[in-house]
Structures are given as C-alpha cells and as structure tokens.
Write a protein that holds these residues in place. Structure first.
Motif, PDB file in Angstrom:
ATOM      1  N   VAL A   1       2.568  -4.214 -39.655  1.00 44.70           N
ATOM      2  CA  VAL A   1       2.612  -3.921 -39.038  1.00 44.70           C
ATOM      3  C   VAL A   1       1.783  -2.562 -39.176  1.00 44.70           C
ATOM      4  O   VAL A   1       1.231  -2.926 -40.688  1.00 44.70           O
ATOM      5  N   GLU A   2       0.951  -2.196 -38.454  1.00 46.43           N
ATOM      6  CA  GLU A   2      -0.124  -0.596 -39.113  1.00 46.43           C
ATOM      7  C   GLU A   2       0.450   0.872 -38.752  1.00 46.43           C
ATOM      8  O   GLU A   2       0.914   1.276 -37.719  1.00 46.43           O
ATOM      9  N   GLY A   3      -0.011   0.642 -39.875  1.00 47.49           N
ATOM     10  CA  GLY A   3       0.641   2.233 -39.748  1.00 47.49           C
ATOM     11  C   GLY A   3      -0.529   3.381 -40.079  1.00 47.49           C
ATOM     12  O   GLY A   3      -1.968   3.105 -39.945  1.00 47.49           O
ATOM     13  N   ARG A   4      -0.088   4.736 -40.631  1.00 47.31           N
ATOM     14  CA  ARG A   4      -1.285   5.983 -41.204  1.00 47.31           C
ATOM     15  C   ARG A   4      -1.446   6.259 -42.240  1.00 47.31           C
ATOM     16  O   ARG A   4      -0.593   5.814 -42.921  1.00 47.31           O
ATOM     17  N   GLY A   5      -2.491   6.715 -42.717  1.00 51.98           N
ATOM     18  CA  GLY A   5      -2.806   6.339 -44.244  1.00 51.98           C
ATOM     19  C   GLY A   5      -2.527   5.604 -45.235  1.00 51.98           C
ATOM     20  O   GLY A   5      -1.976   4.367 -45.149  1.00 51.98           O
ATOM     21  N   ASN A   6      -2.590   4.998 -46.677  1.00 51.14           N
ATOM     22  CA  ASN A   6      -2.646   4.633 -47.616  1.00 51.14           C
ATOM     23  C   ASN A   6      -2.111   4.736 -48.824  1.00 51.14           C
ATOM     24  O   ASN A   6      -1.890   4.539 -49.749  1.00 51.14           O
TER      25      ASN A   6
ATOM     26  N   GLU B   1      15.063 -11.095 -43.546  1.00 47.38           N
ATOM     27  CA  GLU B   1      13.612 -11.140 -42.846  1.00 47.38           C
ATOM     28  C   GLU B   1      13.356  -9.686 -43.240  1.00 47.38           C
ATOM     29  O   GLU B   1      13.729  -8.684 -43.255  1.00 47.38           O
ATOM     30  N   VAL B   2      11.676  -9.298 -42.989  1.00 45.63           N
ATOM     31  CA  VAL B   2      11.130  -7.799 -43.836  1.00 45.63           C
ATOM     32  C   VAL B   2       9.728  -8.183 -42.893  1.00 45.63           C
ATOM     33  O   VAL B   2       9.489  -9.066 -42.249  1.00 45.63           O
ATOM     34  N   VAL B   3       9.544  -6.723 -42.385  1.00 43.56           N
ATOM     35  CA  VAL B   3       8.112  -6.838 -41.723  1.00 43.56           C
ATOM     36  C   VAL B   3       7.456  -5.934 -42.670  1.00 43.56           C
ATOM     37  O   VAL B   3       8.166  -4.719 -44.070  1.00 43.56           O
ATOM     38  N   LEU B   4       6.052  -6.252 -43.405  1.00 47.11           N
ATOM     39  CA  LEU B   4       5.336  -5.460 -44.314  1.00 47.11           C
ATOM     40  C   LEU B   4       4.031  -5.008 -43.507  1.00 47.11           C
ATOM     41  O   LEU B   4       3.546  -5.211 -42.325  1.00 47.11           O
ATOM     42  N   ASP B   5       3.908  -3.507 -44.283  1.00 48.73           N
ATOM     43  CA  ASP B   5       2.500  -3.015 -43.023  1.00 48.73           C
ATOM     44  C   ASP B   5       1.165  -3.977 -43.820  1.00 48.73           C
ATOM     45  O   ASP B   5       1.426  -4.936 -44.780  1.00 48.73           O
ATOM     46  N   SER B   6       0.410  -3.891 -42.968  1.00 45.94           N
ATOM     47  CA  SER B   6      -0.753  -4.350 -43.161  1.00 45.94           C
ATOM     48  C   SER B   6      -1.377  -4.323 -44.428  1.00 45.94           C
ATOM     49  O   SER B   6      -1.893  -5.913 -45.161  1.00 45.94           O
ATOM     50  N   GLY B   7      -1.657  -3.650 -45.621  1.00 44.93           N
ATOM     51  CA  GLY B   7      -2.149  -3.383 -46.270  1.00 44.93           C
ATOM     52  C   GLY B   7      -1.941  -4.404 -47.547  1.00 44.93           C
ATOM     53  O   GLY B   7      -1.907  -5.448 -48.680  1.00 44.93           O
ATOM     54  N   LEU B   8       0.065  -4.139 -47.781  1.00 45.92           N
ATOM     55  CA  LEU B   8       0.555  -5.132 -48.533  1.00 45.92           C
ATOM     56  C   LEU B   8       0.707  -6.672 -48.353  1.00 45.92           C
ATOM     57  O   LEU B   8       0.958  -7.378 -48.949  1.00 45.92           O
ATOM     58  N   ALA B   9       0.394  -6.683 -47.395  1.00 45.16           N
ATOM     59  CA  ALA B   9       1.210  -8.358 -46.664  1.00 45.16           C
ATOM     60  C   ALA B   9      -0.690  -8.947 -46.834  1.00 45.16           C
ATOM     61  O   ALA B   9      -0.817 -10.128 -47.373  1.00 45.16           O
ATOM     62  N   GLU B  10      -1.390  -8.193 -47.367  1.00 42.12           N
ATOM     63  CA  GLU B  10      -2.790  -8.807 -47.116  1.00 42.12           C
ATOM     64  C   GLU B  10      -3.069  -9.435 -49.118  1.00 42.12           C
ATOM     65  O   GLU B  10      -3.476  -9.997 -49.624  1.00 42.12           O
TER      66      GLU B  10
ATOM     67  N   ALA C   1       3.074   2.031 -50.287  1.00 43.76           N
ATOM     68  CA  ALA C   1       3.380   1.148 -49.442  1.00 43.76           C
ATOM     69  C   ALA C   1       4.379   0.786 -48.781  1.00 43.76           C
ATOM     70  O   ALA C   1       5.914   1.424 -49.425  1.00 43.76           O
ATOM     71  N   THR C   2       4.544  -0.032 -47.658  1.00 45.56           N
ATOM     72  CA  THR C   2       5.605  -0.143 -46.281  1.00 45.56           C
ATOM     73  C   THR C   2       6.627  -1.390 -46.057  1.00 45.56           C
ATOM     74  O   THR C   2       5.783  -1.594 -45.810  1.00 45.56           O
ATOM     75  N   LEU C   3       7.346  -1.074 -46.519  1.00 45.30           N
ATOM     76  CA  LEU C   3       8.161  -2.588 -45.978  1.00 45.30           C
ATOM     77  C   LEU C   3       9.620  -1.784 -45.010  1.00 45.30           C
ATOM     78  O   LEU C   3      10.144  -1.211 -45.236  1.00 45.30           O
ATOM     79  N   PHE C   4       9.835  -2.948 -43.965  1.00 47.28           N
ATOM     80  CA  PHE C   4      10.481  -2.587 -42.898  1.00 47.28           C
ATOM     81  C   PHE C   4      12.231  -3.817 -43.429  1.00 47.28           C
ATOM     82  O   PHE C   4      11.844  -4.760 -43.265  1.00 47.28           O
ATOM     83  N   PHE C   5      13.333  -3.163 -42.969  1.00 50.71           N
ATOM     84  CA  PHE C   5      14.200  -4.166 -43.207  1.00 50.71           C
ATOM     85  C   PHE C   5      15.062  -4.263 -42.243  1.00 50.71           C
ATOM     86  O   PHE C   5      14.975  -3.136 -41.693  1.00 50.71           O
TER      87      PHE C   5
END
Length: 832
Positions: free
Chosen positions: A184-189, A148-157, A192-196
């Motif tokens: 997830v929603e983070g700060r700045g752009n 499983e992975v979590v993407l930041d909102s910009g990357l997911a879009e 791109a951020t992914l979480f494992f």
C-alpha cells in the motif's frame, strides 16, 4: 508628564540603553516560553494514519485526581485502550458515516539478512483501519486469510519483498512467516505500517475487547455530539491538528512536556527578568540622583519624581517590549531546534504562534519594568529637598533596614532549604538544591552592599599595598563606592552560582543513580532488544537448569498527594519485576519479601512508604503508566529507590499497562552465556550483554540536556545583563576619569586602576558565587552519594569561572578605553 519623559529619554538615550536591552531580552525570553507553552496545547505534526478521519477517539491520557484544581493533572506515559463497544455507540451518533476500529501493536519485519528492520517505529494494524489514512493498494490485494499481511511501500522495498513473497514478522514472540498479499501507499514516513486480517490483528494485539483507537468519518461537524455521547467513558475526542497526538506517541509526550517545561522555564525566566530589569533600572536611577536631587530642590514633589521615573520606564519598556515580543518568535524557534537536537521534541514538530503569548510577554515586561521603577524611585523621591543636593554628591552609606532584613531572611531560608536533599531523594531533591541556591542568591543580592562592603574592607589594604598608585586609587574607589561594586558583582555572582549548581546537581544525581544501579543489578547476564524483549523469553530462560531470571519492565506511575487543600500530582519512574527477582536484583529490602510480588501487589521505597504512612499489608492507590487506576497491596519496602523508583510492580502488571506489552530486559543470574545466545538467536534484535546494558540513562540524559539548554538560555540573558551593567557603571565614570587625568594621573594609570577594580569585581563574584553553590552541592552530594564532593569534571567549574572573568574584565576594559577617548577638558565640561 509624558512629553517631559519622552524628552528625557531622547536627551539621555545612552542612559536608557541598559534598561532597554534588559527589557528587550527579558520580553523575548518570556515570549518564547509562551510560544512553547501554547504549542504544547495547539502545536504538533501533520497527521498521517488518521488524515482521512474527521474525528479520532482514544483513551484519555490526562490523570486528574479528585479534589484537585485545574492545574492538578499529569499526562500518562502510555496510551490507554478503549472498549470495542464504543464503536457501535459512536456509529449511532447523527452525522457519523462510519466508526472504524483500530488495533495497534508492535510488528517488526525481519530483513533478508536476518536483522530486524527498526530504523523507525514499526506498527501493525487491522486492515479495516487502512481507510483512515487512506492507504491505497499499490499492488496485490487486502489480507483475506490469517497468514497474509500487507506492507507499506517503503517497508516492502526495504525488506525486498513483493506480493506473493514470504516475509518473517516479529510481534511479541519469535518471528512468524506471512505471505505478502499486497503493498500500500500511504502518507508520510514517520512510521512503518503493516496490515493484518481482523482476526490476526485481534490476536496479535492481545487485548480482548479493547481497541487502540476509533477513527470516525462524518458528514458534518459532529465532534461535540460525540463528546457528549462519550462524556462518561474517559476518552479523548481529537480533531484537526490534535489527531497527530492521538497517532504519534512522541507528539503526545512532546505536547505534555512542552506545556510543563515552558511553564517551569517561563517561571524562571520571569523571575530572572524581573531581577535583571530591577538591577539595571536601579543602577540607571542611581546614576541620575543629582538630577532628581535638583528636581526636589526646586519644588518637585515625591509623587512627581516617582511618576516621572515611572512614565520614562513605561516609554522605554513599551518600545523594548514590542521589539522583544516579536524577537521571541525567533527565540522560540531556536529553543524548539535545540530541544529537537537533544531528542525532547520531534524534528518535524511545528510551533503554534498566535498574538496571545506575545501580548502576555509585552504586559509582563512592562509590569516588571514598572515594578522595578517603583522600587528604584522610592529613595530619590523621598529625601528631604534641603538635603537632596548634598546627598547626591556621594553614595549612600548603607541600604535600608527592610531590604537588609528581607535579604537576611531569604539567606536563612535558602540555607535551611539546602538541607532538604539529605531527606528528599530523587529528582525532586536535586531540584530543591537549585531552588535553594536561587533563594540564597536573591538574599545575598539584597544584602549585597553590606556583605560586599565588608569584604572590600578586607581586600582594599592589600590592593593599595601591592599595586602602587593605580592600586591605591582602585582601593579608594571600591571602599567609597561599595554599592556600585555590589551592582557589578551581583549579576556575575548570579551567573556563576546558578550555572555551577544546575550542572553539578544533575551530574551528582546521575552519578548517584548509576552507583545505586550498579549495586542493585546483581545479574550475571542481561538480555536486551532493540524494540523490547518478548515476555516468553524470560519464561524460556527460567526453564534452563540452575538459572534464576526475572523480567524487567521499565514503566512509570502517577501519584497524588494532598497537602492542606492542595492536591499535587507527580509522574515518576517505576519498574516491573517477577517474584524470582531476588537472585538477580538487590533492592535492599527493609520489610516484607519480594517473593510475594505477584499480580495485584506492589513494593514501595521505604522513604515513599513513610511519606504515605504505608506499611506491609496496607493498600496503596495510584495510576499505572496508561492512566488506569491501581489499588495494590504493599508486600515489601526497600531502600534502593534511585535505581528502581518508588514503586516496584509485578512484571505482569507493569507489562499489561504498556503499549508494547513487552519486557525492557531480562536479568539472568548464573546460566551459560552460550545457551542464552542460542536462545536469543531465534529473536532478531535480541542480545546477551553485561549488567551495565540495563542501565537505561536515556530519560535522565534527556532531562539533563534539557536543563542545560534552559539554563544556558537564562545564563545568556544574565550574561547580557552582566555586560550591560558593567558597561553602564563604567561609562558613567567619564567625568571621574577626566578629573583624575586633569590632576596628573596618567591614562595608563587609570586603565590599571580599572583593571584592578575588574579583578576585585570578578574575584568577589567568583568567591561569592562559589560559596553560594558549595553549600547546596555539598549537602546534595552527601545525601545522594555519601561523599561531600559533587560528581562531574572540574573543568566545567573552571570554564564557568573563566567565562565570567572574561566577560567582566572585557566589559570593563572596553568601556574604560571608550570613556578615555575624549579629551579630559571636554569631558569634565560636559553635562552628566
């Protein structure tokens, strides 16, 4: 004395305008350099991923060799890892509420069209570190399983996925499918951020027992305690704005570059400012020699004359310095924007502005002006009172012996220094050509009246023969006032020589690198990637029948050398290759064999090996790109150092000390292009190209553009000085013009006379500036490319000459016409 000096400045405002402009511009330039230098230590961008962390602990990127002074250090190109055992150590510090480990590694999402989404840095992390931003779940849940992975909102879009969808992600291998568990929603752009999951992140990071950083949450100010606890662990403890340097590699690099660049650029700026201010003040004092002669004749002592000139200069320099220091803020922002446009500084990098660089620039400006005033006041204050008025009526016949001796010595030193590129290759050799040119110009400036006087004696007869009355008058003027002509020629010569050498030394160096790289890369095919090439690709290519392949890892190393009691630290390019590189690369091996290039070994350029007195079998010490010490055995020496730097490592060693942990390219000898494309099609972003694609010129292009910006600013200052000097020297001749017109010389004849003098001024400046540049550039070209002609289009040289000519002719023409506006009878009766 202050009151007298102030009255003099008010009464002779036009006479001090030149000095005022020179000091103002010089102070503004020095203040801007000071602001950039301070920003290298205190500036940055707002932190994003570590916004909620009070303290961030990372590996120490500063390399300080033993025995060096406080300035003997270099900034590592890559972020070093730190032991995971430090987490428990930090957690035990009083006031620490949580010590959060973070692993960072490249992770690129493959879009719906099969292309890698790499419009900005894309990094993977362990889910525990999400609290450091903090990242908050917008949809779905945290990654609970290894797939499983979590993407930041910009990357997911951008990827067009939502929780529950499958997404392909490429790290250091072929893309693998993961289920999107959350967004997830983070700060700045900026990235791109992914979480494992923790286990997956540890596996993908590939550094067992190592972390990228540790974020610390505290209940108070405990940074000092953490530093004390970790004093022996070679780490950096960051707080406040410094956290962005720990987070963003480009910010960390920028801070190091700005500090070094501003120091180097500022040194040039101070040197040029002193030179320009001294030249301008000398001209101002020279134009007032009758006034000083009268003061000496009525009883003024040499000390009083020197003090008067010093106080006048202080009054002008304080006013100009205060305005210039404040103007330096705008110049600093302009330089920041220029550096951002060429990719040296991030566009969002914020400057740090405090009173310190402004005050320092003010003091430097005043100090330079006082030094120039002391030098300029020596002659008018020391002449005999009885001879004062007689000497003031005409120009001095010659310059002092000490000045001439220093000038000739500097010219000799500069001429010898121009030969250094024959023995020293690389960027250092190109830099030595610029320094040699500067020494030559300074020496020629000191001996200028003598040299230009000799040249004028050759030119003057022809001038009087071919230009009628105006030519005769111009010839007589330049013969009898060669010192005045020298004052006008010198800054133009400086601008021409400095501009030409700076440009063509860089183009020649770049051409030499390109020429040697073309000879050295013998591969038939090159595999490149937008975000690097996974190491497994080279292994897969080598398994193809009849194919020779090697990984190419572009990296850097840091070396230290000791000269007497001084330790010099340098960072230079290096490359990683496999032992199988022989078929795809030609390093022109001098001794040893590249087949012995394995982990723990290194090949050195022959020049560097001789400098360090190393041979095959010896051990050499330096630092890897991440600042970790290296102690490797020398297995070969080679000649192609421009293409490969002074160090060629094994690809495994080079790769292990980079953050990405991937190859820069794979060089393939023989092999079928179709089979290679079929292989690379499994890795989005990879491509099979010709050998020219491996020639990474980005660093050199950035350095080249950086030099152009720096030189352009200095030349802009010099151009102001040139115009300033020419206008001052021409305007001071109003009484001369009036006298000529009263004895029957027509207005047009005076204009033509000055036009002829302008041609002589520009012609001498062009000839001397070209000669000064020709010697170092010819020797540089011979040493680097084997031919005496420097590389680069001739249009730049012609453009510099045209710009200098236009500046000189226009400045003289405008000031001449303004000086002729008044009636001759009114001008001849006016005071000087």
């Amino acid at each position: 004395m202050l009151d007298l000096a102030w009255q003099t400045v008010k009464a002779r405002t036009s006479g001090f305008i030149g000095a005022f402009v020179a000091i103002l511009c010089g102070t503004a330039l020095v203040a801007a350099c000071g602001i950039l230098m301070e920003s290298g230590f205190r500036g940055g961008v707002p932190t994003q991923r570590y916004a909620a962390a009070d303290v961030v602990v990372t590996g120490d990127r500063t390399v300080r060799p033993p025995g060096g002074d406080v300035l003997a250090f270099e900034h590592a190109a890559e972020q070093p890892a730190i032991p995971s055992a430090l987490v428990a150590k930090i957690a035990q510090v009083p006031g620490v509420t949580a010590a959060v480990p973070e692993r960072t590694f490249p992770a690129v999402v493959v879009g719906p069209d099969g292309q890698a989404l790499v419009d900005k840095p894309s990094l993977g992390h362990n889910w525990e570190s999400a609290v450091l931003a903090p990242f908050t779940l917008k949809a779905g849940s945290e990654p609970r399983t290894n797939d499983e992975v979590v993407l930041d909102s910009g990357l997911a879009e951008q990827a067009g996925v939502a929780p529950g969808d499958q997404v392909r992600i490429m790290t250091r291998s072929a893309p693998v499918s993961y289920r999107v568990s959350g967004v997830v929603e983070g700060r700045g752009n900026r990235q791109a951020t992914l979480f494992f999951s923790a286990a997956t992140a540890a596996d993908l990071a590939g550094r067992s027992g190592q972390l990228s950083a540790i974020g610390v949450l505290t209940s108070g100010d405990v940074a000092d305690r953490i530093e004390d606890v970790l004093a022996a662990d070679h780490v950096t403890v960051s707080t406040g704005a410094d956290r962005s340097a720990a987070e963003f590699d480009d910010v960390s690099q920028t801070k190091a570059i700005l500090a070094i660049l501003a120091g180097s650029f500022g040194g040039y700026a101070v040197l040029v400012a002193i030179f320009v201010v001294a030249s301008t003040l000398a001209l101002t004092v020279e134009q007032r020699r009758r006034e000083f002669a009268l003061l000496r004749a009525v009883g003024a002592t040499p000390r009083q004359v020197r003090k008067l000139i010093g106080v006048e200069t202080t009054v002008v320099s304080v006013i100009a310095g205060v305005i210039g220091s404040l103007l330096g803020i705008a110049v600093g922002h302009g330089l920041r924007d220029a550096f951002a446009n060429i990719g040296v500084v991030p566009a969002d990098f914020e400057l740090s502005i405090s009173p310190l660089p402004l005050v320092a620039a003010l003091l430097i400006g005043i100090g330079a002006a006082r030094l120039a005033a002391w030098s300029a006041s020596r002659r008018p204050s020391s002449i005999n009172p009885v001879e004062a008025l007689g000497e003031a009526a005409v120009q001095r016949e010659d310059v002092g012996r000490i000045r001439l001796t220093i000038g000739y010595v500097l010219m000799a030193i500069g001429a010898v220094a121009t030969t250094l590129p024959l023995f020293i290759r690389g960027q250092l050799g190109a830099a030595m050509s610029v320094m040699a040119t500067l020494v030559l110009i300074i020496g020629l400036s000191l001996a200028g009246p003598r040299v230009i006087g000799g040249a004028v004696r050759l030119i003057a007869p022809a001038l009087s023969r071919f230009s009628g009355v105006s030519g005769y008058l111009a010839s007589a003027n330049v013969l009898k006032n060669s010192r005045r002509l020298a004052a006008a020629v010198t800054p133009l010569m400086l601008a021409i020589g400095f501009a030409v050498v700076n440009y063509y030394s860089q183009t020649t160096f770049t051409a030499a690198v390109r020429q040697e790289t073309t000879r050295s890369i013998t591969a038939d095919h090159v595999i490149t990637g937008v975000a690097g090439v996974p190491a497994e690709v080279a292994d897969a290519v080598r398994r193809m029948p009849g194919v020779t392949a090697t990984s190419l890892v572009r990296t850097q190393v840091i070396t230290a050398s000791k000269t007497g009691d001084t330790v010099e630290v340098n960072r230079g390019p290096a490359n990683g290759l496999d032992a199988t590189a022989g078929g795809a690369v030609d390093l022109d091996v001098v001794t040893g064999d590249l087949k012995d290039l394995t982990t723990g070994t290194v090949a050195l350029s022959d020049a560097h090996a001789r400098w360090e007195d190393k041979k095959v079998g010896d051990t050499v010490e330096f630092w890897f790109a991440d600042g970790q010490p290296a102690k490797l055995r020398v297995i070969a020496t080679y000649d192609h150092d421009l293409a490969f730097g002074d160090h060629v490592l094994s690809a495994a060693d080079a790769r292990a000390h980079t953050t990405a942990g991937m190859d820069s390219a794979v060089l393939v000898k023989s092999g079928d292009a179709t089979a290679l494309r079929e292989l690379t099609s499994r890795y989005p972003g990879l491509a099979v190209t010709g050998s020219v694609a491996v020639q990474d010129r980005s660093d050199e292009r950035t350095q080249f553009l950086l030099n152009l910006v720096a030189v352009g600013v200095i030349l802009g200052y010099v151009a102001i000085s040139v115009s300033n000097t020419l206008v001052m020297s021409t305007a001071a001749r109003r009484r001369e013009f009036a006298l000529l017109r009263l004895v029957g010389t027509g207005r047009r004849q005076v204009v033509r006379m000055m036009r002829a003098e302008a041609v002589v001024t520009v012609g001498l400046a062009a000839a001397l500036g070209s000669l000064v540049a020709a010697l170092p550039l010819t020797l540089l070209a011979i040493g680097f490319t084997g031919v005496p002609l420097p590389a680069g289009g001739v249009w730049v040289y012609l453009g510099v000459l045209a710009g200098a000519a236009l500046l000189g002719v226009v400045s003289i023409a405008v000031s001449t016409r303004l000086s002729l506006r008044a009636k001759p009878i009114d001008t001849i009766g006016s005071r000087e």
